[in-house]
Enzyme design. Sequence first.
Site, PDB file in Angstrom:
ATOM      1  CG  ASP A 221      -2.261   1.268   1.608  1.00 54.65           C
ATOM      2  OD1 ASP A 221      -2.979   0.453   0.018  1.00 54.65           O
ATOM      3  OD2 ASP A 221      -1.961   2.037   2.323  1.00 54.65           O
ATOM      4  CD  GLU A 280      -2.190   2.637  -3.418  1.00 57.28           C
ATOM      5  OE1 GLU A 280      -3.081   3.367  -3.851  1.00 57.28           O
ATOM      6  OE2 GLU A 280      -1.913   2.419  -2.094  1.00 57.28           O
TER       7      GLU A 280
END
Length: 555
Positions: A221, A280
Amino acid sequence: MKHLRLCAALFSLPILASAQANTSRWYDHAVIYEIYPRSFQDTNGDGIGDLNGITARLDYLKDLGIDAIWITPFFPSPNLDFGYDVSDYTNVAPEYGTLQDWDHLVAEAKKRGIGILVDFVVNHTSDQHPWFRESRSSRDNPKRDWYIWKSGGGPTEPPTHWTSIFGGYTWSWDEKTQQWYYHIFLPQQPDVNWGNPGLRKAMMDVVRFWLNHGASGFRLDATPYLFEDPAFPDDPHPPAAGGPAALEPYNSGRPENHQVLREMRQILEGYPGNPVLLGESSTATIEDLAKVYGSHHDEIQLPMDFLFGNLKVLVAATFKKQVDAAELQLGGQTPVFFFSSHDHPRQWSVFGDGDHNDQIAKLTAALTLTQRGAILMYYGEELGMATMPTAELKAAPLGPKRPRADDRDGERTPMQWDASTNAGFSQGTPWLPVEANFATYSVEREKKDPESIYSWYAQLLNLRHKDAAIRDGSYVPLESGNVNVFVFGRRATSKETALIVLNTSAQEQTVHITGMGSKWPSFSRVLMASPAASAPSSAEFTIAPFGVLIAWSNP
Ligand code: GLC
């Protein structure tokens, strides 16, 4: 599927500059299916999906033809950012089940040849994580330096005027210890300090924990934000002036990120089965995206291409430009294309024109699933699930299961299994309402309809598995001579090439394909087409509105 021969002139294919796929690793051609576990399948009637629900649906996923699943955070969390505020990295939140449920899920998935990626929130924890509770307990606590603390100019003057991605300053004042802590997201999501060796080791232990529990890798993330400029220079565009949240080179894409990602990758390399890092990794340019793989390709194997994912207008020429850039400028590394996610509105709603939505859904499916590289799918995209309109969401009550509204709720509604109450998602009251189109767009109905979006996806995924050119072939850039039509080739060997033709307009279009050399391929058949079409017998032909044609040549 039709098998038509190409009759006309016999052309040979030139060798074009294009990246050759590395076929030795499963993830280089994987289709990774993102599951928002809260919304996939509830098995205990509490209105919230759970890990056992995913296990119960593994056969569905196997039949569909995906290779791996990325599950968004299922760890204990106060849920202010629905799991992306983690309060315990090595456990399962009670609403999702137990660690045993996870182990069972992994074992069952493995039996079906499906890997599972854990969503690792590497940039920040919840403010309720024991590490942060300790860190904020006193200035001399041993974990103080596990987070980023600064005095600034006292309670009214933050250390910098940087803007948080979720609004306001990136700093919150801590009354007890009279300092500011840094957070690029919510105040309840303090950034960890990757420069601290203790924190770093603890995070790397999390990686080992999930690999030891059978994970096939991680979706990392918010990877661009791991480090900040240690001098914390001020922002000339403070929030009041609408300043940007990510401030390269101050708090995004810092050079220090590379060492952390290399270290993490090295841990993965010590495990069997080629575990993967899916990043990401949003970047402003393709050159920056190339750097995310690492200068020796020793960092993130699969950084998501946000330059592609952020394209919200369906124009062939724009998508061609982006795919060409990924193919020619990523140094032969594996591109990662996607349209939707738990952060992005569903492609059905973004690209649908109201008149041709089913056909457009088939077109966008082909646009990603025929590319070289790893492709991300978001649960329900194979059905044509829509983003729920804001007005309907506003009418849905908040409560303990949905403590706050999030502007991304619209793309997080329950999976549409069938036409029964709550679309077969839950026997209880779902945490978010089911999107109104579930009677038409459901697994049960679409599986029976050979013309459905689901059936198209299943065929495409099957083709991607069995056809060497579509699975692993190199990308052959071609020109269509028409801005509305994206044409490219996928070549497994000099003999086998697939031709992919995609019309992104509502009108029939004529193409004149160049880039294939002097001769048009001698043998060809249609592998898939929607609407039905014959294989083109020359370089000039027409393609139907929003038409897809996948033809194959083997001279
Ligand atoms: C990532 C997640 C998003 C989350 C944010 C903060 O962007 O995809 O859902 O809100 O990180 O953790």
